[in-house]
Design a protein around this motif. Sequence first.
Motif, PDB file in Angstrom:
ATOM      1  N   PHE A  36     -20.815  34.139  -2.071  1.00 47.24           N
ATOM      2  CA  PHE A  36     -22.152  33.572  -2.212  1.00 47.24           C
ATOM      3  C   PHE A  36     -22.976  33.703  -0.934  1.00 47.24           C
ATOM      4  CE2 PHE A  36     -19.646  31.077  -5.435  1.00 47.24           C
ATOM      5  CZ  PHE A  36     -20.090  31.837  -6.510  1.00 47.24           C
TER       6      PHE A  36
ATOM      7  N   ASN B  15     -26.200  34.246 -11.736  1.00 44.57           N
ATOM      8  CA  ASN B  15     -24.927  34.706 -11.215  1.00 44.57           C
ATOM      9  C   ASN B  15     -23.896  34.710 -12.337  1.00 44.57           C
ATOM     10  OD1 ASN B  15     -22.703  35.032  -9.172  1.00 44.57           O
ATOM     11  ND2 ASN B  15     -24.423  34.588  -7.824  1.00 44.57           N
TER      12      ASN B  15
ATOM     13  N   GLY C  29     -23.943  23.286 -10.231  1.00 50.58           N
ATOM     14  CA  GLY C  29     -23.682  24.640  -9.747  1.00 50.58           C
ATOM     15  C   GLY C  29     -24.804  25.549 -10.202  1.00 50.58           C
ATOM     16  N   CYS C  30     -26.023  25.148  -9.844  1.00 48.64           N
ATOM     17  CA  CYS C  30     -27.230  25.817 -10.387  1.00 48.64           C
ATOM     18  C   CYS C  30     -27.416  27.219  -9.832  1.00 48.64           C
ATOM     19  CB  CYS C  30     -28.471  24.974 -10.126  1.00 48.64           C
ATOM     20  SG  CYS C  30     -28.842  24.747  -8.373  1.00 48.64           S
ATOM     21  N   GLY C  31     -26.674  27.581  -8.771  1.00 48.65           N
ATOM     22  CA  GLY C  31     -26.813  28.921  -8.212  1.00 48.65           C
ATOM     23  C   GLY C  31     -28.243  29.167  -7.770  1.00 48.65           C
TER      24      GLY C  31
ATOM     25  N   VAL D 118     -28.039  21.148  -8.806  1.00 49.87           N
ATOM     26  CA  VAL D 118     -27.143  20.813  -7.697  1.00 49.87           C
ATOM     27  C   VAL D 118     -26.280  22.025  -7.381  1.00 49.87           C
ATOM     28  CG1 VAL D 118     -25.077  19.464  -7.147  1.00 49.87           C
ATOM     29  CG2 VAL D 118     -27.015  18.355  -8.250  1.00 49.87           C
ATOM     30  N   ASP D 119     -26.168  22.352  -6.116  1.00 50.45           N
ATOM     31  CA  ASP D 119     -25.252  23.435  -5.718  1.00 50.45           C
ATOM     32  C   ASP D 119     -24.774  23.154  -4.299  1.00 50.45           C
ATOM     33  OD1 ASP D 119     -24.813  26.470  -7.051  1.00 50.45           O
ATOM     34  OD2 ASP D 119     -24.318  26.291  -4.916  1.00 50.45           O
ATOM     35  N   CYS D 120     -23.542  23.614  -3.999  1.00 47.42           N
ATOM     36  CA  CYS D 120     -22.995  23.310  -2.674  1.00 47.42           C
ATOM     37  C   CYS D 120     -23.350  24.387  -1.640  1.00 47.42           C
ATOM     38  CB  CYS D 120     -21.481  23.123  -2.762  1.00 47.42           C
ATOM     39  SG  CYS D 120     -20.614  24.550  -3.379  1.00 47.42           S
TER      40      CYS D 120
ATOM     41  N   MET E 163     -28.196  29.292  -1.733  1.00 48.66           N
ATOM     42  CA  MET E 163     -28.654  29.188  -3.131  1.00 48.66           C
ATOM     43  C   MET E 163     -29.851  28.236  -3.199  1.00 48.66           C
ATOM     44  SD  MET E 163     -26.753  30.941  -5.282  1.00 48.66           S
ATOM     45  CE  MET E 163     -25.112  31.619  -5.592  1.00 48.66           C
TER      46      MET E 163
ATOM     47  N   ILE F  68     -20.350  18.772  -6.204  1.00 44.90           N
ATOM     48  CA  ILE F  68     -20.376  17.885  -7.381  1.00 44.90           C
ATOM     49  C   ILE F  68     -19.261  16.834  -7.302  1.00 44.90           C
ATOM     50  CG2 ILE F  68     -19.022  19.505  -8.797  1.00 44.90           C
ATOM     51  CD1 ILE F  68     -21.711  17.000 -10.018  1.00 44.90           C
ATOM     52  N   GLN F  69     -18.197  17.152  -6.570  1.00 48.37           N
ATOM     53  CA  GLN F  69     -17.066  16.213  -6.493  1.00 48.37           C
ATOM     54  C   GLN F  69     -17.411  14.965  -5.677  1.00 48.37           C
ATOM     55  OE1 GLN F  69     -13.171  18.843  -6.268  1.00 48.37           O
ATOM     56  NE2 GLN F  69     -14.786  19.717  -5.016  1.00 48.37           N
TER      57      GLN F  69
ATOM     58  N   ARG G 179     -22.342  26.248 -15.786  1.00 42.98           N
ATOM     59  CA  ARG G 179     -21.820  27.571 -16.159  1.00 42.98           C
ATOM     60  C   ARG G 179     -21.111  28.224 -14.979  1.00 42.98           C
ATOM     61  NH1 ARG G 179     -24.424  32.779 -19.120  1.00 42.98           N
ATOM     62  NH2 ARG G 179     -22.431  33.892 -19.127  1.00 42.98           N
ATOM     63  N   ASP G 180     -19.854  28.581 -15.197  1.00 41.98           N
ATOM     64  CA  ASP G 180     -19.050  29.356 -14.244  1.00 41.98           C
ATOM     65  C   ASP G 180     -18.985  28.691 -12.870  1.00 41.98           C
ATOM     66  OD1 ASP G 180     -18.873  31.024 -16.385  1.00 41.98           O
ATOM     67  OD2 ASP G 180     -19.932  32.718 -15.501  1.00 41.98           O
ATOM     68  N   VAL G 181     -18.630  27.423 -12.861  1.00 42.99           N
ATOM     69  CA  VAL G 181     -18.555  26.652 -11.620  1.00 42.99           C
ATOM     70  C   VAL G 181     -17.158  26.042 -11.443  1.00 42.99           C
ATOM     71  CG1 VAL G 181     -19.478  24.644 -10.379  1.00 42.99           C
ATOM     72  CG2 VAL G 181     -21.010  26.083 -11.755  1.00 42.99           C
TER      73      VAL G 181
ATOM     74  N   TYR H 161     -13.798  27.323  -9.845  1.00 48.18           N
ATOM     75  CA  TYR H 161     -13.499  27.307  -8.411  1.00 48.18           C
ATOM     76  C   TYR H 161     -12.895  25.983  -7.950  1.00 48.18           C
ATOM     77  CZ  TYR H 161     -16.608  31.323  -8.559  1.00 48.18           C
ATOM     78  OH  TYR H 161     -17.179  32.520  -8.870  1.00 48.18           O
ATOM     79  N   LEU H 162     -12.792  25.015  -8.833  1.00 48.71           N
ATOM     80  CA  LEU H 162     -12.305  23.690  -8.432  1.00 48.71           C
ATOM     81  C   LEU H 162     -10.875  23.478  -8.913  1.00 48.71           C
ATOM     82  CD1 LEU H 162     -15.360  21.326  -8.922  1.00 48.71           C
ATOM     83  CD2 LEU H 162     -14.818  22.902  -7.110  1.00 48.71           C
TER      84      LEU H 162
HETATM   85  C1  LIG Z   1     -20.727  31.985 -10.388  1.00 52.47           C
HETATM   86  S1  LIG Z   1     -21.973  30.987  -9.724  1.00 52.47           S
HETATM   87  C2  LIG Z   1     -22.842  30.482 -11.181  1.00 52.47           C
HETATM   88  C3  LIG Z   1     -24.236  30.002 -10.862  1.00 52.47           C
HETATM   89  C4  LIG Z   1     -25.056  29.589 -12.087  1.00 52.47           C
HETATM   90  N1  LIG Z   1     -24.430  28.495 -12.784  1.00 52.47           N
HETATM   91  C5  LIG Z   1     -25.271  30.749 -13.012  1.00 52.47           C
HETATM   92  O1  LIG Z   1     -24.767  30.722 -14.153  1.00 52.47           O
HETATM   93  O2  LIG Z   1     -25.971  31.683 -12.611  1.00 52.47           O
HETATM   94  C6  LIG Z   1     -21.118  29.503  -9.276  1.00 52.47           C
HETATM   95  C7  LIG Z   1     -21.976  28.515  -8.518  1.00 52.47           C
HETATM   96  O3  LIG Z   1     -21.254  27.288  -8.410  1.00 52.47           O
HETATM   97  C8  LIG Z   1     -21.482  26.739  -7.129  1.00 52.47           C
HETATM   98  N2  LIG Z   1     -20.390  25.806  -6.846  1.00 52.47           N
HETATM   99  C9  LIG Z   1     -19.082  26.095  -6.703  1.00 52.47           C
HETATM  100  N3  LIG Z   1     -18.381  24.980  -6.465  1.00 52.47           N
HETATM  101  C10 LIG Z   1     -19.276  23.958  -6.460  1.00 52.47           C
HETATM  102  C11 LIG Z   1     -19.168  22.551  -6.240  1.00 52.47           C
HETATM  103  N4  LIG Z   1     -17.985  21.990  -5.969  1.00 52.47           N
HETATM  104  N5  LIG Z   1     -20.278  21.785  -6.312  1.00 52.47           N
HETATM  105  C12 LIG Z   1     -21.485  22.361  -6.556  1.00 52.47           C
HETATM  106  N6  LIG Z   1     -21.651  23.685  -6.752  1.00 52.47           N
HETATM  107  C13 LIG Z   1     -20.561  24.480  -6.709  1.00 52.47           C
HETATM  108  C14 LIG Z   1     -21.526  27.977  -6.235  1.00 52.47           C
HETATM  109  O4  LIG Z   1     -22.147  27.700  -5.015  1.00 52.47           O
HETATM  110  C15 LIG Z   1     -22.311  28.933  -7.103  1.00 52.47           C
HETATM  111  O5  LIG Z   1     -23.701  28.844  -6.899  1.00 52.47           O
END
Ligand SMILES: C[S@@+](CC[C@H](N)C(=O)[O-])C[C@H]1O[C@@H](n2cnc3c(N)ncnc32)[C@H](O)[C@@H]1O
Length: 263
Positions: free
Chosen positions: A15, A32, A59-61, A80-82, A86, A109-110, A125-127, A130-131
Amino acid sequence: MNTHQTSRDREAQRFSKRNIFRAELIYGQGFNSPGGTAAIDMLCKDVPKFPGMSILDVGCGSGGAAFHFARNYEAKVVGVDCVAEMLTLCRERHQEQSHLPIEFQQGDIQTLPLDANTFDLVWSRDVFMYLEDNEKSWRKIYNVLKPGGYFVYVDFFKGYSDISQKFVDYMKICNYYLQNLYECDRLLRELGYEVMRTVDITAWIADLYGDNLVELAQNEAEFVREYGRSDYDHIVSRWHGKIEYGRQKDLLHGLAIARKPKE
Ligand SMILES: C[S@@+](CC[C@H](N)C(=O)[O-])C[C@H]1O[C@@H](n2cnc3c(N)ncnc32)[C@H](O)[C@@H]1O
């Protein structure tokens, strides 16, 4: 070993600002993940929508969904995004359309504090792939939903059994922590959600990856000029890999729609 290391390095850069723009060249501005706004509409088609509804995008990207919800669902949105890059991009783009009621917050988000009983819809979506542990975050999402509010969750999942060692290694390299759809369904229910449905959407997503590959081939010269041959080859091979893991049932894509019960 070297290839392995290189792959890990690539993941660490996932990222970075450069890679956000590179992803947008594949997925479209603000995204993303594949499918753009049409995919969002399809995935949210069974969720009630009304002007002024409040939506949390976890995880709004780079903001594609958040802007779409505000513009086309007439929603008030919190994204919200970490990742700071982004959020910077989202805020820059918001300045050009500041009439849209969107607020962007940087945080994990945690741990990010959010008010209880606030949202009609939480979209992610797709967040969570990673957790390591979804329980804490999904409990929080339950808490921030209004009674009767929906959680629409779209993500990568692992297959149900006999996952190949190759895919186990791939998950490690990518830092994916995938559950299967049964585990997802069970956890949502344990946390008190009413699960409307959990659906395997792997074939549909594979078609979207296929579309990405066609467009990439059409824009190959531009992509290579901007990001280099090695990135182009890496992306093409990665997309073929995701389609193939899907065919082998190692990797699934899934949709879960769950609701906080009405009081
Ligand atoms: C693959 S991208 C998807 C972005 C968006 N949801 C989309 O569909 O285009 C994953 C996103 O999740 C965010 N992310 C990952 N772990 C996160 C967390 N613990 N809290 C908030 N955001 C998180 C990343 O920074 C990244 O922007």
